[in-house]
Scaffold this motif. Structure first.
Motif, PDB file in Angstrom:
ATOM      1  N   GLY A 129       0.833  -1.201   0.000  1.00 18.80           N
ATOM      2  CA  GLY A 129       0.000   0.000   0.000  1.00 18.80           C
ATOM      3  C   GLY A 129       0.866   1.248   0.000  1.00 18.80           C
ATOM      4  N   PHE A 130       1.653   1.377   1.047  1.00 15.80           N
ATOM      5  CA  PHE A 130       2.575   2.515   1.208  1.00 15.80           C
ATOM      6  C   PHE A 130       1.846   3.863   1.181  1.00 15.80           C
ATOM      7  N   GLN A 154      10.975  -3.503   8.327  1.00 16.83           N
ATOM      8  CA  GLN A 154      10.398  -2.184   8.069  1.00 16.83           C
ATOM      9  C   GLN A 154      11.499  -1.145   7.870  1.00 16.83           C
ATOM     10  N   THR A 168      -1.304   1.564  13.510  1.00 14.59           N
ATOM     11  CA  THR A 168      -1.953   0.280  13.724  1.00 14.59           C
ATOM     12  C   THR A 168      -1.570  -0.376  15.044  1.00 14.59           C
TER      13      THR A 168
HETATM   14  N1  MTE Z   1       5.476  -1.955   4.699  1.00 14.77           N
HETATM   15  C1  MTE Z   1       5.095  -2.787   3.709  1.00 14.77           C
HETATM   16  N2  MTE Z   1       5.744  -3.939   3.530  1.00 14.77           N
HETATM   17  N3  MTE Z   1       4.064  -2.469   2.865  1.00 14.77           N
HETATM   18  C2  MTE Z   1       3.377  -1.284   2.998  1.00 14.77           C
HETATM   19  O1  MTE Z   1       2.449  -1.029   2.239  1.00 14.77           O
HETATM   20  N4  MTE Z   1       3.160   0.844   4.248  1.00 14.77           N
HETATM   21  C3  MTE Z   1       3.851   1.839   5.071  1.00 14.77           C
HETATM   22  C4  MTE Z   1       4.480   1.205   6.294  1.00 14.77           C
HETATM   23  N5  MTE Z   1       5.219   0.025   5.922  1.00 14.77           N
HETATM   24  C5  MTE Z   1       3.778  -0.369   4.039  1.00 14.77           C
HETATM   25  C6  MTE Z   1       4.840  -0.775   4.891  1.00 14.77           C
HETATM   26  C7  MTE Z   1       2.979   2.924   5.500  1.00 14.77           C
HETATM   27  S1  MTE Z   1       2.685   4.184   4.412  1.00 14.77           S
HETATM   28  C8  MTE Z   1       2.406   2.966   6.746  1.00 14.77           C
HETATM   29  S2  MTE Z   1       1.398   4.231   7.230  1.00 14.77           S
HETATM   30  C9  MTE Z   1       2.685   1.911   7.725  1.00 14.77           C
HETATM   31  O2  MTE Z   1       3.454   0.832   7.181  1.00 14.77           O
HETATM   32  C10 MTE Z   1       1.377   1.375   8.270  1.00 14.77           C
HETATM   33  O3  MTE Z   1       1.585   0.327   9.114  1.00 14.77           O
HETATM   34  P1  MTE Z   1       1.501   0.451  10.700  1.00 14.77           P
HETATM   35  O4  MTE Z   1       0.361   1.327  11.012  1.00 14.77           O
HETATM   36  O5  MTE Z   1       1.284  -0.973  11.083  1.00 14.77           O
HETATM   37  O6  MTE Z   1       2.809   0.999  11.152  1.00 14.77           O
END
Ligand code: MTE
Ligand code: MOS
Length: 765
Positions: A237-238, A660, A525
């Motif tokens: 998503g990212f 992460q 989250t």
């Molecule tokens: N990591 C992976 N593998 N894939 C993702 O889409 N999204 C990022 C981050 N890490 C993402 C990722 C984004 S934009 C956010 S806001 C956070 O993960 C959301 O996860 P959390 O709320 O569990 O930290």
């Protein structure tokens, strides 16, 4: 310190097996009887007046079923997102090239695409704007509201002009950062199924199922209880699957309701590039002032984001950027003004860091420039000015004890061998005399959760069921998108119940099982859903622990002893009983083995008119040192190694946290060096992975990652939030390293070879 069995351990990912074996069912893997396929018909030009839409030619494609336009919207033609300016389907005007104007529906995906290509839109071209700074000029044409401003914020503190007059040192600069494409492996997609009661069920790749619920209900004019959103396994998503899936799903739902059959809508990569959200390009002018002792006294920022054609999440992204625009420093005199400007290009939205990386690149680059003017080591300069517990941020928020900024900076300085490298590198030739090495630093802070601007959405629910066989099912409202939420939340549930980790399953989101838990963004989250799970599991824990005690006594344990619980087993007086036995007994006693939980973020006090008050409930911190090698002949910069340290509170799963960090660093480095989405005359010219260059695993630097876990009292097992943190400081650390290596100060991302080379040439002359 509490002894923990599951939290703090590198337990295996819950979704590892289905993903590595290819068994995970993504949206496109799902099939339903009688399913049709939809394909979008898109605006070819940046701004057009729509005169007519004709399916005459398209209807001759074998398998063609229908064309869906705004006339087929039974509900309201306004996507209920922040500013409510985006129509589900445009009626008179399309505002960017690639905007969905209509949808062709057919018996096969190929037929739908072929039909979509033949749909004829008659239009008149309108003048357009492709530059956000031009959009803000008084004399420019108006494409959005009265002044092309989507959103604007201000932070005022102290007396800035006076402080600059008195400053012994001033550094000022103009910075630019380009788009970033989310490049999730799975493109956007949804399937909508009409239900017999007139409702609809949607399967969607998404990080925000509740935004889809809002949108589909509005588009179809249905009450929420007739709309059910099921998140499918989501392939990345990212931030790109925050808002946009609601549009895609609404389009699928409109097609499903019109045809009375399930409809699948899966995006191709090119249309995903052209029409789905991006990281905002950012422009900033930043100035810092310091006194003769090297203490920061003033900061002035003007920050502009290119919002694109519709507001979508721009106001929220801009607000986060505004709050963090001066960096994690103590500064008494601050003036920050920020704008999201409308242009006739793709709408920009959430992307890991959410408006912070752009302004952080500017301010952390400039901190280095100011340190150089003063003649101070850039890390010493940061240490002297950075926030520590008890200090106040530029919004007047007092930093509490959960702040390990100083420790992480010291850790990175020590581990990277900073002191030696920073002085020696520039001259140290490597691999022949054309290559030089350099090292650069950056620090960041990151407000976890939605903060004051999103405070009404900052809550989350959970449903915990202990089944008769003692397995545990957990429903939450936040989504797994690769970051590891299913795993981390399962660890929290297992810990709270003292249930074996293997027996806990956290499910993808189903909006009919949990209350609206807000979006899965802002690294919220673990904090939000984690606390909701603890709230739900609390009463269950009481029943389990009480029953375990009874069973141990029945087994002959000396009741005087203290019962302990760990790893899914309860112990007392030499006897033990398993979670499974205990939950079986609870069922025999007809205890309630299902509970709902809820967590609402603490209050924030931020005032929008002057930008003062508590902006976020808590901050996470990062420090990065980047070592680069620059080829003086070509200007090519390569990142050799990144040393990073984070304070994100308690680490729930160390291996996932390192993942992460590595992913965030690589994504940040890729944006810093390579990613360059190009528009010409309002048309995106490289919407594909051939011409849009990104870092791959082959380009990864060496990583050195450290965690300093400053406990956050409100957090689940003292955790804060980490998902976005590792990306934010990478670009300025790399830019500072390039400057350290060869003297070339590049103020625009991506730091392309031609920019470095041009700067080298300029310094030489
Ligand atoms: N990591 C992976 N593998 N894939 C993702 O889409 N999204 C990022 C981050 N890490 C993402 C990722 C984004 S934009 C956010 S806001 C956070 O993960 C959301 O996860 P959390 O709320 O569990 O930290
Ligand atoms: Mo992340 S950009 O907050 O989805």
């Amino acid at each position: 310190m509490e002894k923990l069995s599951f939290v703090g351990k590198s337990l295996p990912r819950k979704d590892a097996l289905i993903k590595i074996t290819g068994r995970a069912a993504y949206a496109d893997d799902r099939e339903f009887a009688g399913m049709l396929y939809a394909a979008a018909v898109r605006s070819p030009r940046p701004r057009v007046k729509i005169l007519s839409i004709s399916a005459a030619a398209a209807s001759r494609i074998p398998g063609y079923v229908t064309l869906v336009t705004y006339k087929d919207i039974p509900g309201v033609n306004k996507w209920p997102l922040v500013m409510r300016d985006y129509p589900f389907l445009p009626e008179k005007e399309a505002r960017f090239a690639g905007e969905t104007v209509a949808l062709a529906v057919a018996e096969t995906a190929a037929a739908a695409k072929a039909a979509a290509r033949l749909v004829e839109i008659k239009f008149k071209e309108l003048p357009f704007i492709d530059d956000p700074l031009k959009a803000l000029e008084k004399k420019s044409i108006k494409i959005y509201g009265k002044n092309n401003v989507i959103s604007s914020f201000v932070i005022k503190k102290g007396a800035v002009d006076k402080a600059f007059d008195k400053a012994a040192y001033v550094a000022e600069g103009e910075f630019f950062t380009n788009y970033q494409v989310h490049a999730y492996l799975e493109t956007q997609g949804a399937i909508a199924i009409p239900e017999s009661d007139g409702g609809v069920t949607v399967h969607s790749s998404t990080q925000c199922p509740f935004y889809i619920l809002d949108a589909v209900a509005a588009a179809l004019g249905l009450p929420y209880h007739k709309v059910k959103i099921l998140q499918t396994v989501t392939g990345g998503g990212f931030g790109g699957k925050e808002d946009m899936p609601a549009l895609v799903a609404s389009h699928a739902a409109l097609c499903a309701v019109k045809t009375g059959r399930p409809v699948k809508l899966i995006y191709g990569r090119k249309e995903d590039f052209q029409s789905m959200s991006k990281r905002h390009p950012g422009w900033a002018r930043v100035a810092y002032g310091a006194d003769k002792n090297g203490r920061l006294t003033a900061c002035r920022v003007k920050y502009v984001l290119d919002g694109g054609a519709y507001a979508t999440l721009s106001p929220i992204v801009l607000w986060r950027g505004t709050v963090h625009a001066a960096g994690p420093y103590k500064i008494d005199n601050v003036y920050i003004e920020t704008f999201a400007a409308a242009t006739n290009k793709v709408s920009c939205g959430a992307f890991r860091g959410f408006g912070q990386p752009q302004i952080c690149f500017a301010q952390e680059s400039l901190i280095d420039e100011l340190a150089a003017k003063i003649g101070m080591d850039p890390v010493d300069f940061r240490l002297k000015n950075m926030l520590e517990p008890g200090d106040k941020t530029v919004t007047g928020q007092k930093i509490n004890s959960s702040c390990g900024l100083k420790e992480i900076v010291l850790a990175v300085r020590r581990r990277s061998g900073w002191n030696k490298k920073v002085a020696g590198n520039r001259l140290q030739m490597t691999g022949g005399k054309d290559k030089v090495r350099g090292i650069g630093f950056a620090v960041t802070y990151y407000g976890v959760g939605l903060g004051a601007k999103g405070r009404y959405l900052d809550r989350a629910g959970a449903l915990v069921n202990i089944y008769k066989d003692s397995s545990v099912g957990v429903n939450v409202g936040n989504a797994e998108m690769g970051q590891g939420a299913l795993t981390v939340l399962a660890q929290i549930a297992a810990e709270t119940l003292n249930a074996p980790y293997e027996s806990v399953r956290v499910e993808e989101v189903d909006t009919s099982k949990v209350p609206d838990s807000g979006p899965t963004v802002a690294s919220r989250t673990t904090l939000m859903s984690g606390n909701a799970i603890i709230d739900a599991a609390g009463p269950l824990r009481e029943r389990i622990f009480k029953t375990a005690f009874d069973l141990l006594v029945l087994k002959g344990a000396r009741a005087a002893g203290q019962m302990t619980a760990s790893g899914g087993v309860f112990y007392m007086g030499g006897k033990s009983v398993t979670f499974s036995e205990v939950s079986g007994e609870c069922w025999n006693r007809r205890h309630k083995m299902s509970e709902q939980g809820w967590y609402a973020a603490p209050r924030t006090t931020f005032k929008m008119d002057n930008g003062q008050g508590d902006a976020y409930v808590i901050y996470s911190y990062s420090a990065d040192a980047a070592e680069v090698e620059v080829d003086l002949k070509t200007g090519v910069a390569k990142v050799l190694k990144i040393w990073a340290a984070y304070d994100v509170g308690k680490i729930v799963n160390p291996r996932l946290a390192i993942g992460q960090a590595q992913g965030g660093i690589l994504q940040g480095m890729s944006w810093a060096l390579y990613e360059n989405l190009v528009y010409k005359n309002g048309i995106m010219i490289n919407p594909n992975f051939t011409d849009y260059v990104m870092a791959t695993a082959a380009d990864k630097p060496e990583y050195d990652i450290t965690f300093i876990e400053k406990p956050y009292a409100e957090g689940p097992y003292k955790a804060k939030g980490m998902g976005e943190v590792p990306l934010i400081g990478v670009a300025p650390a790399v830019a500072n390293a390039i400057a350290n290596a060869c003297g070339a100060r590049v103020r625009s991302v991506p730091l392309l070879p031609e920019k470095v080379w041009g700067e080298l040439k300029r310094i030489k002359n």
